[in-house]
Design a protein around this motif. Sequence first.
Motif, PDB file in Angstrom:
ATOM      1  N   PHE A 174      47.763  38.460  44.044  1.00 38.58           N
ATOM      2  CA  PHE A 174      46.451  38.622  43.416  1.00 38.58           C
ATOM      3  C   PHE A 174      46.576  38.869  41.912  1.00 38.58           C
ATOM      4  O   PHE A 174      45.940  38.202  41.101  1.00 38.58           O
ATOM      5  N   PHE A 175      47.438  39.812  41.525  1.00 35.92           N
ATOM      6  CA  PHE A 175      47.517  40.149  40.100  1.00 35.92           C
ATOM      7  C   PHE A 175      48.082  39.004  39.265  1.00 35.92           C
ATOM      8  O   PHE A 175      47.834  38.934  38.069  1.00 35.92           O
ATOM      9  N   GLU A 206      40.058  34.096  37.524  1.00 33.40           N
ATOM     10  CA  GLU A 206      39.976  34.234  38.976  1.00 33.40           C
ATOM     11  C   GLU A 206      39.752  35.691  39.366  1.00 33.40           C
ATOM     12  O   GLU A 206      38.909  36.021  40.195  1.00 33.40           O
ATOM     13  N   LYS A 207      40.546  36.566  38.738  1.00 33.23           N
ATOM     14  CA  LYS A 207      40.464  37.992  39.098  1.00 33.23           C
ATOM     15  C   LYS A 207      39.098  38.569  38.731  1.00 33.23           C
ATOM     16  O   LYS A 207      38.563  39.416  39.443  1.00 33.23           O
ATOM     17  N   ASP A 208      38.550  38.054  37.635  1.00 27.04           N
ATOM     18  CA  ASP A 208      37.260  38.593  37.192  1.00 27.04           C
ATOM     19  C   ASP A 208      36.113  38.279  38.152  1.00 27.04           C
ATOM     20  O   ASP A 208      35.041  38.866  38.050  1.00 27.04           O
ATOM     21  N   TYR A 250      36.090  39.330  40.893  1.00 25.94           N
ATOM     22  CA  TYR A 250      35.980  40.587  41.664  1.00 25.94           C
ATOM     23  C   TYR A 250      35.789  41.772  40.733  1.00 25.94           C
ATOM     24  O   TYR A 250      36.065  42.911  41.099  1.00 25.94           O
ATOM     25  N   TYR A 273      38.026  44.844  40.745  1.00 30.18           N
ATOM     26  CA  TYR A 273      39.128  44.662  39.800  1.00 30.18           C
ATOM     27  C   TYR A 273      38.705  45.184  38.435  1.00 30.18           C
ATOM     28  O   TYR A 273      37.633  44.874  37.947  1.00 30.18           O
ATOM     29  N   ASP A 313      46.238  47.309  35.142  1.00 29.94           N
ATOM     30  CA  ASP A 313      45.086  46.672  35.777  1.00 29.94           C
ATOM     31  C   ASP A 313      44.976  47.287  37.151  1.00 29.94           C
ATOM     32  O   ASP A 313      46.002  47.629  37.751  1.00 29.94           O
ATOM     33  N   LEU A 362      42.907  47.494  41.138  1.00 26.45           N
ATOM     34  CA  LEU A 362      41.981  46.950  42.123  1.00 26.45           C
ATOM     35  C   LEU A 362      41.645  48.103  43.056  1.00 26.45           C
ATOM     36  O   LEU A 362      42.544  48.697  43.658  1.00 26.45           O
ATOM     37  N   PRO A 379      39.755  40.456  47.411  1.00 25.56           N
ATOM     38  CA  PRO A 379      40.264  39.144  47.018  1.00 25.56           C
ATOM     39  C   PRO A 379      40.315  38.175  48.193  1.00 25.56           C
ATOM     40  O   PRO A 379      40.713  38.545  49.291  1.00 25.56           O
TER      41      PRO A 379
END
Length: 280
Positions: A23-24, A30-32, A34, A44, A60, A62, A78
């Motif tokens: 995920f990281f 992509e992460k944004d 969430y 996130y 960072d 989650l 995710p």
Amino acid sequence: MQIVNHGVQKELMQNMRNVAYEFFKLPIKEKDKYAMLSNDIHGYGHAYVVSEDQTLDWTDTLFLLIYPNRFRKLQFWPRTPLEFKEITEAYSSEVKRVGDELLSSLSVIMGLEKHVLVGLHKEVLQGLRVNYYPPCNTPEEVLGLSPHSDSSTITLLMQDDDVPGLEIRHEGNWVPVTPIPNALVVNVGDVIEIWSNGKYKSVEHRAVTNKNKRRTSYATFLFPRDDVEVEPFDHMIDAQNLKMYQKVRYGDYLRQSLKRKMEGKAHTDVAKIKELVIEE
Ligand SMILES: O=C(O)CCC(=O)C(=O)O
Ligand SMILES: [Fe+2]
């Protein structure tokens, strides 16, 4: 303390590490998807704003609420990698088992029947915070996570086996918690400090950064429901041990401490009785 022989399969621990890293590794875009909303704790997010000079922590995160199930906000879980949900659920259910056992033992240690401590939570909430610390060119200038104590009852933390970073404050010094492969680190949180009237202190800790290696940590927090009123147990108060903490509604305490997070243990002042009147 660190616990070993806890029964959580090391393959499961490794799978948890793998999916979190997958995920990281995703692009920020992509992460944004969430991204944590400003008034929320799920999802996130980037570091907290810490010190007066506005330094950011080198991390960072989650954060997901796992139990009770009805508190989950699945839109923040995710969807990449595909196995993320399944492995997080399996890992969390195992950590819950260990956490329940620890709470029972603590209950007995604190002079109560085995089930009392769990009962006092009304429901035990369980949250998972994954902290991802990328390698940092100037590790002496920035912290991974600033000093704080956890607002939880207890925290069970999985570290990477090969990258140190966690440190606890002991007698004024920062002492590294050297990873024991596949151990779980257990922190006493603020709720135990209040219930025990300060006899069992929540541990102040921080994470430092590393020049060459990334590090990830996985903190499972166990804590009471918002409407629980937390105050020292009567049997922990006497003439020698005056009541040090006032009654706080846990939800209020948590929100206050999240606002002030990362100033060492300053947030615990919310629960401290300001003036102790000593009667002769
Ligand atoms: O990265 C660590 O080892 C510490 C994490 C931590 O203290 C937290 O998430 O509250
Ligand atoms: Fe912590």
